[in-house]
Enzyme design. Structure first.
Site, PDB file in Angstrom:
ATOM      1  CG  MET A   1       1.757   3.706 -10.963  1.00 18.65           C
ATOM      2  SD  MET A   1       1.103   5.289 -11.522  1.00 18.65           S
ATOM      3  CE  MET A   1       1.867   6.392 -10.355  1.00 18.65           C
ATOM      4  N   GLY A   2       5.896   1.132 -10.596  1.00 18.70           N
ATOM      5  CA  GLY A   2       7.346   0.969 -10.701  1.00 18.70           C
ATOM      6  C   GLY A   2       8.088   1.954  -9.808  1.00 18.70           C
TER       7      GLY A   2
ATOM      8  CB  SER B   1       7.969   6.367  -6.821  1.00 24.26           C
ATOM      9  OG  SER B   1       7.572   5.047  -6.515  1.00 24.26           O
TER      10      SER B   1
ATOM     11  CG  LEU C   1       9.132  -1.609  -7.828  1.00 25.14           C
ATOM     12  CD1 LEU C   1       9.217  -3.132  -7.956  1.00 25.14           C
ATOM     13  CD2 LEU C   1       7.681  -1.190  -7.579  1.00 25.14           C
TER      14      LEU C   1
ATOM     15  CD  GLN D   1      -3.653   4.369  -4.871  1.00 26.10           C
ATOM     16  OE1 GLN D   1      -3.473   5.102  -5.799  1.00 26.10           O
ATOM     17  NE2 GLN D   1      -2.722   3.507  -4.463  1.00 26.10           N
TER      18      GLN D   1
ATOM     19  CG  HIS E   1       6.568  -0.288  -4.346  1.00 25.28           C
ATOM     20  ND1 HIS E   1       7.412   0.773  -4.615  1.00 25.28           N
ATOM     21  CD2 HIS E   1       5.335   0.096  -4.752  1.00 25.28           C
ATOM     22  CE1 HIS E   1       6.713   1.742  -5.172  1.00 25.28           C
ATOM     23  NE2 HIS E   1       5.462   1.372  -5.264  1.00 25.28           N
TER      24      HIS E   1
ATOM     25  CD  GLN F   1      -2.503   6.511 -11.162  1.00 30.61           C
ATOM     26  OE1 GLN F   1      -2.880   5.393 -11.490  1.00 30.61           O
ATOM     27  NE2 GLN F   1      -1.947   6.734  -9.970  1.00 30.61           N
TER      28      GLN F   1
HETATM   29  O1  PAF Z   1      -0.338   3.527  -5.976  1.00 28.01           O
HETATM   30  C1  PAF Z   1       0.018   3.360  -7.139  1.00 28.01           C
HETATM   31  O2  PAF Z   1       1.168   3.056  -7.430  1.00 28.01           O
HETATM   32  C2  PAF Z   1      -1.010   3.560  -8.259  1.00 28.01           C
HETATM   33  O3  PAF Z   1      -1.907   4.570  -7.958  1.00 28.01           O
HETATM   34  C3  PAF Z   1      -1.729   2.253  -8.645  1.00 28.01           C
HETATM   35  C4  PAF Z   1      -2.574   1.731  -7.498  1.00 28.01           C
HETATM   36  C5  PAF Z   1      -0.736   1.209  -9.069  1.00 28.01           C
HETATM   37  C6  PAF Z   1      -2.685   2.525  -9.820  1.00 28.01           C
HETATM   38  O4  PAF Z   1      -2.005   2.998 -10.937  1.00 28.01           O
END
Ligand code: PAF
Length: 282
Positions: free
Chosen positions: A30-31, A186, A33, A153, A37, A61
């Protein structure tokens, strides 16, 4: 690094990669970073011929009172970090590329998604599973990389991939931490100086639980109470959960014979932080 801003451009890039016989690795994000990441991209570079990332702040989400609007958007900086990490392409979809007009299908993972963050953030994992399934269908990667900081997740996505027979491998990589142990996130950008100092208590809480487990404690309630006490001593009182769970199913354990994972979600200042650690006997 190629910037792909439409489904069509992405499709062309993916086709070219497969026609050239490349193994494509994918890192959805989701950027905003950070080094966590970047470690995913670096590992992807080692295992794949072509690495593609995505940045999409996925509205489905986030709950109605959550931080969707406020979520940090730092595209320029993200792009330069990805260039340095050797990422080959970056997919930057608009909301309509992911959820075109009339979109109504959702992916609902079962028990794994119900408790912990699933309970505190209703609909969250349905939004995550749905967007990740759509991204997998668009990017068609052979391997996808996720950070284990978001442990629940990771399990939810791995379950979805198995259950829906998606033809890719899901890899989970260790949490990258600041010098004082705070897990990179983030959302750490929301922390002011005071909250930033408090936030290191999450790591200390996990560490304390590990010490206790290594010393022979197997009662999940005792492990949880010890971790919780570290948080409250540091002034963190808005705790969503501290839970010692089965590392595969996230089910509660009567006795932690099998190495449990201890998971924390707590509010520090205006940030909801999560962290976890699998406990081991030395
Ligand atoms: O972990 C994340 O950044 C988000 O939940 C993902 C996996 C990119 C889904 O939007």
């Amino acid at each position: 690094m190629e910037l792909l801003t439409t489904r069509q451009a992405l499709d062309q890039w993916v086709e070219d990669a497969y026609r050239a016989g490349h193994r494509v690795g994918f890192v959805p994000t989701m950027g905003a970073l950070h080094a966590g990441h970047i470690s995913l991209f670096q590992t992807a570079r080692q295992g794949c011929d072509r690495v593609i990332g995505s940045i999409f702040v996925n509205p489905t989400q986030f709950g109605p009172n959550e931080d969707f609007q406020r979520y940090p958007r730092t595209l320029e900086q993200d792009q330069s970090l990805l260039e340095q990490a050797g990422c080959h392409a970056l997919f930057l979809p608009a909301v309509v590329d992911i959820y075109p007009e009339g979109h109504q299908t959702r992916v609902q993972v079962g028990a794994l998604a119900e408790d912990l963050c699933g309970r505190c953030r209703p609909g969250h994992f349905q939004g995550v599973a749905t967007v990740v399934a759509i991204l997998f269908n668009l990017v068609r990667p052979r391997v996808a990389y996720f950070g284990l900081k978001d442990y629940q997740q990771f399990l939810v996505i791995r379950r979805m991939v198995d259950d829906l027979a998606m033809p890719l491998k899901v890899v989970g990589l260790p949490t990258v931490r600041e010098a004082d142990g705070l897990a990179m996130s983030s959302r750490n950008r929301y922390l002011d100086e005071h909250a930033r100092a408090q936030a290191a208590a999450l790591f200390r809480a996990l560490k304390r639980a590990q010490e206790l487990y290594a010393a022979g404690e197997e009662d999940p309630a005792a492990l949880e109470a010890t971790a919780r006490a570290v948080l409250t001593t540091a002034g963190i009182t808005r705790i969503d959960y501290v839970a010692a769970r089965d590392p595969e199913t996230l089910a509660p354990m009567v006795q932690c014979k099998k190495n449990p994972v201890i998971l924390i979600a707590a509010w520090v200042g205006s940030a909801r932080l999560i962290d976890n650690r699998q406990l081991i006997r030395n």
